[in-house]
Design a protein around this motif. Structure first.
Motif, short mmCIF file in Angstrom:
data_model
loop_
_atom_site.label_atom_id
_atom_site.label_comp_id
_atom_site.label_asym_id
_atom_site.label_seq_id
_atom_site.Cartn_x
_atom_site.Cartn_y
_atom_site.Cartn_z
N LYS A 277 39.49 38.47 69.05
CA LYS A 277 38.42 37.75 69.74
C LYS A 277 38.39 36.29 69.32
O LYS A 277 38.21 35.40 70.15
CB LYS A 277 37.08 38.42 69.43
N ARG A 278 38.59 36.05 68.03
CA ARG A 278 38.62 34.68 67.51
C ARG A 278 39.76 33.88 68.13
O ARG A 278 39.64 32.68 68.40
CB ARG A 278 38.78 34.72 65.99
N LEU A 279 40.89 34.54 68.40
CA LEU A 279 42.05 33.89 68.99
C LEU A 279 41.98 33.82 70.51
O LEU A 279 42.84 33.20 71.15
CB LEU A 279 43.33 34.64 68.58
N GLY A 280 40.97 34.46 71.08
CA GLY A 280 40.80 34.43 72.53
C GLY A 280 41.78 35.31 73.27
O GLY A 280 42.17 35.01 74.41
N ILE A 281 42.18 36.42 72.65
CA ILE A 281 43.12 37.34 73.29
C ILE A 281 42.52 38.74 73.29
O ILE A 281 41.58 39.04 72.55
CB ILE A 281 44.49 37.36 72.58
N LYS A 282 43.07 39.62 74.13
CA LYS A 282 42.58 41.00 74.15
C LYS A 282 43.05 41.74 72.90
O LYS A 282 44.06 41.36 72.28
CB LYS A 282 43.07 41.72 75.39
N ASP A 283 42.33 42.77 72.55
CA ASP A 283 42.68 43.55 71.36
C ASP A 283 43.97 44.33 71.61
O ASP A 283 44.35 44.61 72.74
CB ASP A 283 41.54 44.50 71.00
N PHE A 284 44.62 44.68 70.52
CA PHE A 284 45.85 45.47 70.59
C PHE A 284 45.52 46.90 71.01
O PHE A 284 44.57 47.50 70.52
CB PHE A 284 46.53 45.48 69.22
N GLU A 285 46.30 47.44 71.94
CA GLU A 285 46.11 48.81 72.41
C GLU A 285 47.32 49.66 72.05
O GLU A 285 48.47 49.22 72.21
CB GLU A 285 45.90 48.83 73.92
N ILE A 286 47.07 50.84 71.56
CA ILE A 286 48.17 51.74 71.19
C ILE A 286 48.76 52.38 72.44
O ILE A 286 48.05 53.01 73.23
CB ILE A 286 47.66 52.84 70.24
N THR A 287 50.06 52.19 72.62
CA THR A 287 50.75 52.76 73.78
C THR A 287 51.92 53.63 73.37
O THR A 287 52.66 54.12 74.22
CB THR A 287 51.26 51.63 74.70
#
Length: 413
Positions: free
Chosen positions: A249-259
Motif C-alpha cells: 500500500k505504501r508503494l502504491g501497488i496491489k498486494d501479492f497474491e498466491i497463485t
C-alpha cells in the motif's frame, strides 16, 4: 502452511540466533550475569541454562523482582534458540507460570508472553504486545526496545502515509531515538549502514534481514533524519500478511497474491520469497538493493540479477557496468576515511556483528584489484588501507585476517 511460515520466519528475524562456544567455569558463590543477547555476547546453551538457574534463585527469593524474572526468561529463551527449540518449551513455560502467579499484570509478564506467543503456530501475541507497550517503562533496556520495534514493524501501521503521524509511528520514532541516545548500537555499525544507504538511489528500496542492518537503518532515518526517502524492508517480515500488505500500500501497488502450490516444492521458502520480491520490484518500478547477507532467496534465477555496487547488491534484469557504479560510490559517496583516522577507536565488537566490518573487505576488494589492473595505484593503495583497517579492528586471528587481505591480491596472469 502460511501460519507455520509466519511463525517460523517472524520468530527468526525478531529473535535471530548465532551459534557459538563459551567455556563456563563455576565458582563457589556465583552471581547471575546480565543477559545481553546473542548478537552481543558469545555464550553457548549451557551458559544460558546456568544463568537461568541463578536468576530463578534470585526471583524466588524476591517474587516481585521483575528484573530477575525477565533475566531468567531471557536465559531460557536463548538456551532454547541455541538448541533449536522454539515456542512454548517446558523451561520457558515454567517461568511464565511462576510470573503469572507473582507478577500477573506487569510489563515483564506481558512482554515475555508476547515473545512466547509470537513464536508458536496459532499464537495470540497481539493482546500481550499492546499491554506491554502500554506498561513499558522509559528506561527499558535495548533488547526490549528492539522487540517492541519489531512488533510495530510487523503491524504494518508504521508504513502509513498520513499527514499526521499515527500512534504507532510516534512510538517507533521515540524508540529509535532511545536506541540512538543510549548508544545502544556501536557507532561502527551506524557508520557502515550510513555508507550502505549512501550508495542507494533516491526513493530506492533496501531489503535487509537481521537486527544490525534493520535497527541501524531505523536509527539513522528516525533519530537522525538521514535517508528518509529510502524504504528499508525487513525481508523475513514479508511472510507476515499485515506487514507485506502495508508495504505494498505504501508503494502504491496491489498486494501479492498466491497463485502457486508452494507446499509441493522442496525449496518453497526461496521460491515464495522470490515471487514476493519480484512482485514488489516490478510493480513499484523502484530501484531495489539488498544487504549482502540473508536478504534474498538463493535461487539461481534471482541471484543472477544481483550486481555488487559497493556495499549493497543492486537488482537488475539487464547487464550493466556495475564496477563503474561501485567505484563512483567509493570515490564520491562512501565515507571510509574514519577507518584510519587516529581519533576513531572501534568500540567493543559485538560477537555476532564482526562480519559487518569484514563486509568492507569482501565487497570492496574487487575494486582494489580493478584499480591496480588499470594502473591507478594511488586509489588502489588508499582503498586498501581503509579495508585493511576494517579487518584489523576485528578480533580474528592474524592467520584469518590474512585470508581477507588476500582478497585484494590480483591473480597472476
Amino acid at each position: 502452511m502460511r501460519k507455520k511460515m509466519i511463525s517460523i520466519t517472524a520468530a527468526t528475524i525478531i529473535f535471530g540466533c548465532l551459534f557459538s562456544v563459551y567455556a563456563f567455569t563455576a565458582a563457589e558463590k556465583e552471581e547471575p550475569q546480565e543477559i545481553r543477547g546473542i548478537i552481543v555476547d558469545n555464550h553457548d546453551s549451557m551458559w544460558y541454562e546456568r544463568q537461568q538457574q541463578l536468576w530463578l534463585q534470585r526471583a524466588k527469593a524476591n517474587p516481585q523482582d521483575e528484573h530477575a524474572w525477565k533475566e531468567a526468561f531471557e536465559a531460557a529463551r536463548y538456551a532454547d534458540m541455541l538448541t533449536e527449540q522454539y515456542g512454548k518449551t517446558e523451561r520457558k513455560q515454567s517461568i511464565l507460570n511462576q510470573m503469572k502467579e507473582n507478577i500477573p499484570n506487569s510489563y515483564t509478564y506481558n512482554m515475555c508472553m508476547y515473545m512466547t506467543e509470537i513464536s508458536v503456530p496459532d499464537g495470540q501475541p497481539e493482546e500481550y504486545a499492546k499491554e506491554a507497550l502500554r506498561l513499558m517503562p522509559e528506561d527499558t533496556e535495548r533488547k526490549d526496545t528492539e522487540v517492541m520495534i519489531a512488533y510495530l514493524w510487523t503491524t504494518g501501521k508504521t508504513f502509513a502515509m498520513d499527514r499526521k503521524p499515527n500512534e504507532e509511528q510516534e512510538y517507533l520514532h521515540r524508540f529509535a531515538e532511545r536506541l540512538y541516545t543510549s548508544n545502544a548500537y556501536p557507532s561502527y555499525l551506524l557508520r557502515y549502514t550510513y555508507n550502505s544507504l549512501q550508495g542507494i538511489e533516491d526513493n530506492g528500496i533496501y531489503f535487509v534481514n537481521g537486527d544490525v542492518p534493520g535497527y541501524t537503518s531505523l536509527i539513522l532515518q528516525e533519530a537522525m533524519g538521514i535517508h528518509r526517502d529510502k524504504i528499508v524492508v525487513q525481508v523475513s517480515f514479508l511472510y507476515i500478511d499485515t506487514y507485506r500488505s502495508a508495504l505494498c500500500k505504501r508503494l502504491g501497488i496491489k498486494d501479492f497474491e498466491i497463485t502457486k502450490d508452494y507446499s509441493s516444492m522442496e525449496n518453497w521458502e526461496d521460491v515464495y520469497l522470490e515471487d514476493i520480491l519480484e512482485h514488489i520490484i516490478s510493480n513499484s518500478k523502484r530501484e531495489a538493493y539488498f544487504f549482502p547477507h540473508g536478504s534474498y532467496p538463493e535461487t539461481e534465477s534471482f541471484m543472477k540479477n544481483l550486481y555488487n555496487e559497493g556495499l549493497v547488491f543492486h537488482y537488475s534484469t539487464k547487464r550493466y557496468d556495475n564496477m563503474s557504479v561501485a567505484k563512483d560510490n567509493v570515490e564520491k559517496r562512501y565515507y571510509l576515511q574514519y577507518l584510519t583516522e587516529p581519533g576513531f577507536v572501534s568500540e567493543e565488537q559485538w560477537k555476532g556483528s564482526e562480519r559487518i566490518q569484514l563486509n568492507y573487505m569482501v565487497m570492496l576488494a574487487p575494486i582494489v584489484k580493478s584499480y591496480r589492473d588499470e594502473g591507478d595505484t594511488v586509489r588502489a593503495n588508499q582503498l586498501a588501507r581503509y579495508l585493511s583497517a576494517a579487518v584489523m579492528q576485528t578480533s580474528l586471528s592474524q592467520e584469518d585476517k590474512q585470508q581477507y587481505f588476500n582478497l585484494m591480491e590480483s591473480k597472476k596472469r
